[in-house]
Design a protein around this motif. Sequence first.
Motif, PDB file in Angstrom:
ATOM      1  N   ALA A 285       0.831  -1.205   0.000  1.00 16.24           N
ATOM      2  CA  ALA A 285       0.000   0.000   0.000  1.00 16.24           C
ATOM      3  C   ALA A 285       0.863   1.252   0.000  1.00 16.24           C
ATOM      4  CB  ALA A 285      -0.933  -0.007   1.209  1.00 16.24           C
ATOM      5  N   ALA A 286       1.881   1.264   0.867  1.00 19.28           N
ATOM      6  CA  ALA A 286       2.765   2.437   0.947  1.00 19.28           C
ATOM      7  C   ALA A 286       3.472   2.671  -0.380  1.00 19.28           C
ATOM      8  CB  ALA A 286       3.786   2.238   2.067  1.00 19.28           C
ATOM      9  N   TYR A 287       3.957   1.601  -0.983  1.00 19.54           N
ATOM     10  CA  TYR A 287       4.683   1.726  -2.246  1.00 19.54           C
ATOM     11  C   TYR A 287       3.774   2.214  -3.365  1.00 19.54           C
ATOM     12  CZ  TYR A 287       6.887   0.379  -6.594  1.00 19.54           C
ATOM     13  OH  TYR A 287       7.381   0.393  -7.872  1.00 19.54           O
ATOM     14  N   LEU A 288       2.564   1.667  -3.463  1.00 18.25           N
ATOM     15  CA  LEU A 288       1.654   2.058  -4.531  1.00 18.25           C
ATOM     16  C   LEU A 288       1.201   3.505  -4.380  1.00 18.25           C
ATOM     17  CD1 LEU A 288      -0.533  -1.170  -4.822  1.00 18.25           C
ATOM     18  CD2 LEU A 288       1.178  -0.355  -6.438  1.00 18.25           C
ATOM     19  N   ILE A 289       0.929   3.927  -3.151  1.00 15.67           N
ATOM     20  CA  ILE A 289       0.480   5.310  -2.929  1.00 15.67           C
ATOM     21  C   ILE A 289       1.548   6.292  -3.401  1.00 15.67           C
ATOM     22  CG2 ILE A 289      -0.052   7.017  -1.146  1.00 15.67           C
ATOM     23  CD1 ILE A 289      -1.394   4.693   0.423  1.00 15.67           C
ATOM     24  N   VAL A 290       2.781   6.066  -2.983  1.00 20.25           N
ATOM     25  CA  VAL A 290       3.865   6.977  -3.357  1.00 20.25           C
ATOM     26  C   VAL A 290       4.135   6.909  -4.858  1.00 20.25           C
ATOM     27  CG1 VAL A 290       6.307   7.500  -3.036  1.00 20.25           C
ATOM     28  CG2 VAL A 290       4.905   6.877  -1.072  1.00 20.25           C
ATOM     29  N   SER A 291       4.108   5.725  -5.443  1.00 24.08           N
ATOM     30  CA  SER A 291       4.354   5.585  -6.882  1.00 24.08           C
ATOM     31  C   SER A 291       3.278   6.308  -7.690  1.00 24.08           C
ATOM     32  CB  SER A 291       4.384   4.103  -7.274  1.00 24.08           C
ATOM     33  OG  SER A 291       5.421   3.426  -6.610  1.00 24.08           O
ATOM     34  N   GLY A 292       2.018   6.206  -7.242  1.00 22.87           N
ATOM     35  CA  GLY A 292       0.944   6.922  -7.920  1.00 22.87           C
ATOM     36  C   GLY A 292       1.126   8.425  -7.850  1.00 22.87           C
ATOM     37  N   ILE A 293       1.533   8.920  -6.681  1.00 20.27           N
ATOM     38  CA  ILE A 293       1.765  10.357  -6.522  1.00 20.27           C
ATOM     39  C   ILE A 293       2.891  10.820  -7.439  1.00 20.27           C
ATOM     40  CG2 ILE A 293       2.573  12.115  -4.896  1.00 20.27           C
ATOM     41  CD1 ILE A 293       1.062  10.592  -2.705  1.00 20.27           C
ATOM     42  N   GLU A 294       3.942  10.019  -7.552  1.00 25.71           N
ATOM     43  CA  GLU A 294       5.062  10.387  -8.432  1.00 25.71           C
ATOM     44  C   GLU A 294       4.612  10.491  -9.885  1.00 25.71           C
ATOM     45  OE1 GLU A 294       8.069   7.472  -7.749  1.00 25.71           O
ATOM     46  OE2 GLU A 294       9.076   8.692  -6.235  1.00 25.71           O
ATOM     47  N   LEU A 295       3.771   9.553 -10.323  1.00 28.24           N
ATOM     48  CA  LEU A 295       3.266   9.619 -11.697  1.00 28.24           C
ATOM     49  C   LEU A 295       2.429  10.871 -11.911  1.00 28.24           C
ATOM     50  CD1 LEU A 295       2.193   5.985 -12.660  1.00 28.24           C
ATOM     51  CD2 LEU A 295       3.848   7.422 -13.838  1.00 28.24           C
TER      52      LEU A 295
END
Length: 590
Positions: free
Chosen positions: A371-381
Motif C-alpha cells: 500500500a505504501a509503495y503504490l500510494i507513493v508511486s501513484g503520486i510520483e506519476l
Amino acid sequence: MSFLSRISFPRSPVLRRPPDLLYAADERVPGAALGGLAFQHMATALALIAYVLAAAKIGNLDAETTRNMVTATIIGMAISTFLQSWGGRLGAGALLVHMPDPLLVIIVGMVVAEFGLGGMFLLGVVNGAVAICAGYIIPRLRSVFPPAVAGIVICVAGLSLVAPALRHTTDMGTSGAINMVDTLIGLITLGVIVGMSIWGSQRTKLLALLTGLLVGIILTATFDKIDGLEQLRHTPLFGLPHPPMPAFNLDPGVLLAVALLALMTQLDTFGSVVLLQKMNDADWRRADMNKAGSGIRANGLGNLLASWLGAYPNAVSSANIALAHISRSTSRWIGLATAGLLALAAFLPKVSLGLTLIPTPVIGAVELYAAAYLIVSGIELIASRAMDSRGIFLVGLSFITGIGTMFVPELAEQAPQSIQFLMKNGIIVAGLTAIILNLLFQMGTSKRARLEISQDIAPADVARLAIGFVEQQGAIWNARREVVRRAATAALEATEALQADTSRRLLAIQGGFDEFNLDLELIHTGDPLSLVAKATADTTNLLDIDGAAFEEALNHALAGLPEVLLKRMADRVSSGTIGKTAYLRLHFDH
C-alpha cells in the motif's frame, strides 16, 4: 546454464538503466539469486490464492472442487506471468506476476454456487476476450490515458489496501478489538521487510520479503497460532486439473458485469505496466502504449486459455510489484522462473495449499508495504506533469469519488442494483471519474497558443511575460515538469539575448505541443539572432588587461554565449526571417 544462454527474448527498446537497480529488465540474474527471487515472487502470488478460497466458500464448493479451481487458477497465473515476462505482441516484457483478480470474488462465488466449476468457462472467456480487445484499443487512446490517470488508479489501489491490511495485521474482526499478539507479529514482520530494504546489503535486500515472511511464520508458530495444518495433511501430494463441463446458460447481466470489471481491471494492468516502465528507465518520459497494450493482451490470453480448466480469472499482482521494488530487481528472467515455479506448484496441491496458510498478520504486513509503495508511486506519476486548474480538479475530484466510495459505502447503495457492484469499488469509480473528466477538460483546449507583446511593455517585463506564457501553457498541455522548467529558462535567455540589441523588438511568442514535442517561437523585428559560434579570444591573461582592451576582449569572449546557453537548454535552436519579421525557434524533446 547453456540452455538459458540460448534463450532470446523478443527485441525491446534500449533503456538507460536506473543506478539503483540490481537487475534491470533484460539483465540475466545469477542462479542462486534467480532462485531466491523467483521463490519469493511465487510465494507472494500464491499467498493471494486466498481470494479463490473466499469465492469457493461463498459458492459452498466441496474440498475437491475447490482444489481443482485452485490448480486451474495457478496454471492461469503461470501462463499470464510467462507471457508478460517473454514480451512481444502478447506481453509487456516486464516482471509482472499475476494473482487471482480480487474484484471478482463475489461474482465468482455467485456463479460457482449456481453452476459449479462449469460456470467459470464462460466467465473466463468473456473476461479474456474483453481484455484482449482492450489491449488493441488502449494504445490508440494515448490522450485518454495520460500519466495522471494511471497515477490516480495506482494511488487509489494503494489506498484501498490500507483498510484490509490494517484489519489483517491487527486481526480486528467484527468485534473491533485489536489482537495484540497478531499486531506484534505483523509489526515485526513489516519492520524486518522495511529494515532490510533500507539498510540491508545488496544481497540481503533481495531476501527482504522472504526473510520477513519467515520471521512472521516462526513468530506465529511460537505463539501456536498457525491454522489449517490438519487440512494440509489430508491434501494429496500430486494432482492434475480436471476440466469441468462448461455451462453456457449464465445470466447476461452477470456476463455484462464481468465484462465491465474486466475493463476496469485493465486500468490497473495499464498502470502496473507504466510503473514497471518507469522503474526500468532512468529517462522515462511517457507510457509506452504498445507495451501497455501487449501487457493487457497477455492478461486476457492467460485468462482465456485457463478458462477451459475452470480457472478463477487473474490480474497483475501489486504485491509482487512492491517485491520488485524491495529487491531492486525487475529482470524478466525472474518472471520466467516464477512462471515455471507456479506451473510446478499447480501440480503439487500440498505445496500450494501450504503457502496459502501463511498467517493473516504476516499477509497484512506485506499488504501494508504494498500500500505504501503504490500510494507513493501513484503520486510520483501524477506529479511528473505540470498541472493547471484542470489537472488539479481532475486529480482532486477523482480522489474524492474513489475514496468517498470507500469511506461512505452507503452512497453506492443509492445506485441501481445492477451497477452497485461497480459503484462500491473505489478503484473503478476513481478510474472512470479520471477518464471522464480528462475527456471533458480536453474540450476547448488547443495544442497551440500565441501571446502578442505590446509595444508599451518594458523589456524587463517582456521576459516575465515569456516565462509566464511557457509555464501556463505547459500546465494546460500537461507537459512534463522538467521540460516546462527547461523551456521557461530558455525563453528567459532568448528574450534577453534578443533585447540585448536595441534594434530588435519582440512582437509575439507562440508555442505548440504534442506528447513528443514542445516548440516555442519568438517573433521579433530586426536581424535574426546569430547562432554561428564566433572565434573565442585568448582569455588566459584576461585579468592582466585593463581599460578598453579588457572591454573589447571580454565582449569578444562573450559573443557566442547566447548560442551556447540556448543550445544547452533546448534540443534544437534555429533562427531566420519570414517576410519583414525574424524568428527564433526553440525545440524541446518531450
